[in-house]
Design a protein around this motif. Structure first.
Motif, mmCIF file in Angstrom:
data_model
loop_
_atom_site.group_PDB
_atom_site.id
_atom_site.type_symbol
_atom_site.label_atom_id
_atom_site.label_comp_id
_atom_site.label_asym_id
_atom_site.label_seq_id
_atom_site.Cartn_x
_atom_site.Cartn_y
_atom_site.Cartn_z
ATOM 1 N N GLU A 181 -3.559 -64.004 17.545
ATOM 2 C CA GLU A 181 -3.762 -63.132 16.954
ATOM 3 C C GLU A 181 -5.199 -62.686 16.674
ATOM 4 O OE1 GLU A 181 -3.701 -66.359 14.177
ATOM 5 O OE2 GLU A 181 -2.656 -65.831 15.893
ATOM 6 N N ARG A 185 -6.632 -59.019 17.384
ATOM 7 C CA ARG A 185 -7.572 -58.518 16.776
ATOM 8 C C ARG A 185 -9.219 -57.396 16.593
ATOM 9 N NH1 ARG A 185 -6.823 -61.769 10.860
ATOM 10 N NH2 ARG A 185 -4.460 -62.367 10.608
ATOM 11 N N CYS A 186 -9.554 -58.726 17.858
ATOM 12 C CA CYS A 186 -10.594 -58.180 18.234
ATOM 13 C C CYS A 186 -10.254 -56.636 19.716
ATOM 14 C CB CYS A 186 -11.165 -59.243 18.855
ATOM 15 S SG CYS A 186 -12.496 -58.576 20.393
ATOM 16 N N SER A 189 -8.605 -53.863 16.702
ATOM 17 C CA SER A 189 -9.101 -53.883 15.449
ATOM 18 C C SER A 189 -7.829 -53.818 14.215
ATOM 19 C CB SER A 189 -9.862 -52.061 15.516
ATOM 20 O OG SER A 189 -10.792 -52.315 16.160
ATOM 21 N N TYR A 190 -6.664 -54.088 14.746
ATOM 22 C CA TYR A 190 -5.252 -53.683 14.474
ATOM 23 C C TYR A 190 -5.591 -55.469 13.740
ATOM 24 C CZ TYR A 190 -4.370 -49.240 14.853
ATOM 25 O OH TYR A 190 -4.891 -47.508 14.361
ATOM 26 N N VAL A 191 -4.231 -55.156 12.280
ATOM 27 C CA VAL A 191 -4.264 -56.530 11.446
ATOM 28 C C VAL A 191 -2.495 -56.764 11.988
ATOM 29 C CG1 VAL A 191 -4.247 -58.140 9.470
ATOM 30 C CG2 VAL A 191 -6.166 -56.545 10.145
ATOM 31 N N ILE A 196 -0.985 -54.038 15.915
ATOM 32 C CA ILE A 196 -1.163 -54.772 17.256
ATOM 33 C C ILE A 196 -0.894 -54.830 18.406
ATOM 34 C CG2 ILE A 196 -2.336 -57.185 18.580
ATOM 35 C CD1 ILE A 196 -3.217 -58.464 15.824
#
Length: 304
Positions: A181, A185-186, A189-191, A196
């Motif tokens: 995860e 995210r990197c 840019s989603y969590v 993702i």
């Protein structure tokens, strides 16, 4: 099919601590152990113990010759590994807390001395139907991706550590991304895991994704198909290299023609067994026989 792991070979310094050290805090570690490590070494060892024919390529310093000997004792082909007299072996400083979670600081050392000439040498003799396993713990990564792509190889990438330099490269040539995860995210840019995976698919439409979420299980997504397998509940001693072991077992099963759901199951049990042991993959990666026995009797196999 031949498998080449081009990656990091490290000395891991594992410090046992009450909790992961926070900014401005000083705390005393109550134990120090040294293990062979590095994502490249971890993945190569795991693939070999899962029954695959794998060769390791990478670089170490004079202080890393014992690591090469250990790999050879484990049955690994180490002919491509270079020993550099003027550079130290890469190393990791790893804090492991009382519940088995970790925090890792990397120093590239010899891993950062890989250049184009060495990549060309390592890839000589490989082509279509062969597999290149990579991680972002070495230098010259994009060149390795480009050359392997030109050869028609199946390219596996663990984008860790996720850096701006990595994301500025052409990752559309990667066949399979293996990430957690944090890297997800990197890269997007989603969590949320669903977001993702959705955006990874949009960014890299020709890629497949092995997405691990620790205690929340793991997903495999390829084109419009998606599989999920939950994590096991086992006593946690050390999660170091659990992701590498999961990746290695998934690859071993998937590349051997197993369905993604079956490969996810084997990888889950392999990683579950590994985290009941201290140290990275050289110490904790199980054999295929141990994984199969664990799948039959999970409560009886916490010790190896």
């Amino acid at each position: 099919m031949k498998i080449l792991v081009l990656g990091s070979i490290n000395i891991d310094y594992n410090y046992s601590v009450a909790h992961i050290t926070t900014p401005k805090e000083t705390q005393a570690a109550f134990q120090l152990k040294t293990f062979p490590g590095g994502k490249g070494l971890n993945q190569a060892i795991t693939l070999a113990r899962a029954g695959m024919d794998v060769r390791m390529a990478g670089m170490v310093g004079l202080d890393g010759t014992e690591l090469v000997e250990m790999l050879e004792q484990d049955g690994m082909d180490t002919a491509l590994i270079r020993v550099l007299e003027e550079e130290r072996t890469g190393h990791a400083i790893i804090q492991v807390d009382e519940v088995g979670q970790n925090a890792i600081l990397l120093y590239a050392g010899a891993n950062g001395r890989i250049d184009e000439a060495y990549v060309d040498e390592a890839l000589e003799g490989y082509g279509k139907q062969d597999v290149l396993v990579l991680q972002n713990e070495i230098s010259c990564l994009q060149y390795a991706i480009d050359r392997a792509y030109e050869k028609g190889m199946y390219i596996v990438l663990n984008p860790s550590p996720c850096t701006k330099e990595l994301l500025q490269g052409d990752l559309t040539k990667v066949s399979l991304f293996c990430l957690n995860e944090i890297e997800g995210r990197c890269m997007t840019s989603y969590v949320q895991p669903g977001d993702i995976l959705l955006h990874l698919r949009e960014q890299y439409p020709h890629g497949a994704f092995l997405f691990t979420l620790g205690s929340q299980g793991a997903f495999f997504k390829h084109e419009n198909a998606q599989n999920y397998y939950p994590a096991l509940k086992v006593p946690v001693v050390d999660t170091t290299a659990a992701g590498d072991i999961f990746e290695g077992y998934f690859l071993a099963e998937y590349l051997s023609g197993k369905e993604p759901a079956e490969a996810l199951k084997s990888a889950t049990y392999a990683a579950g067994l590994a985290i009941t042991q201290p140290g990275a993959a050289f110490r904790s990666a199980p054999s295929m026989e141990q994984v199969k026995e664990f799948m039959k009797k999970p409560k009886a196999c916490h010790g190896m």
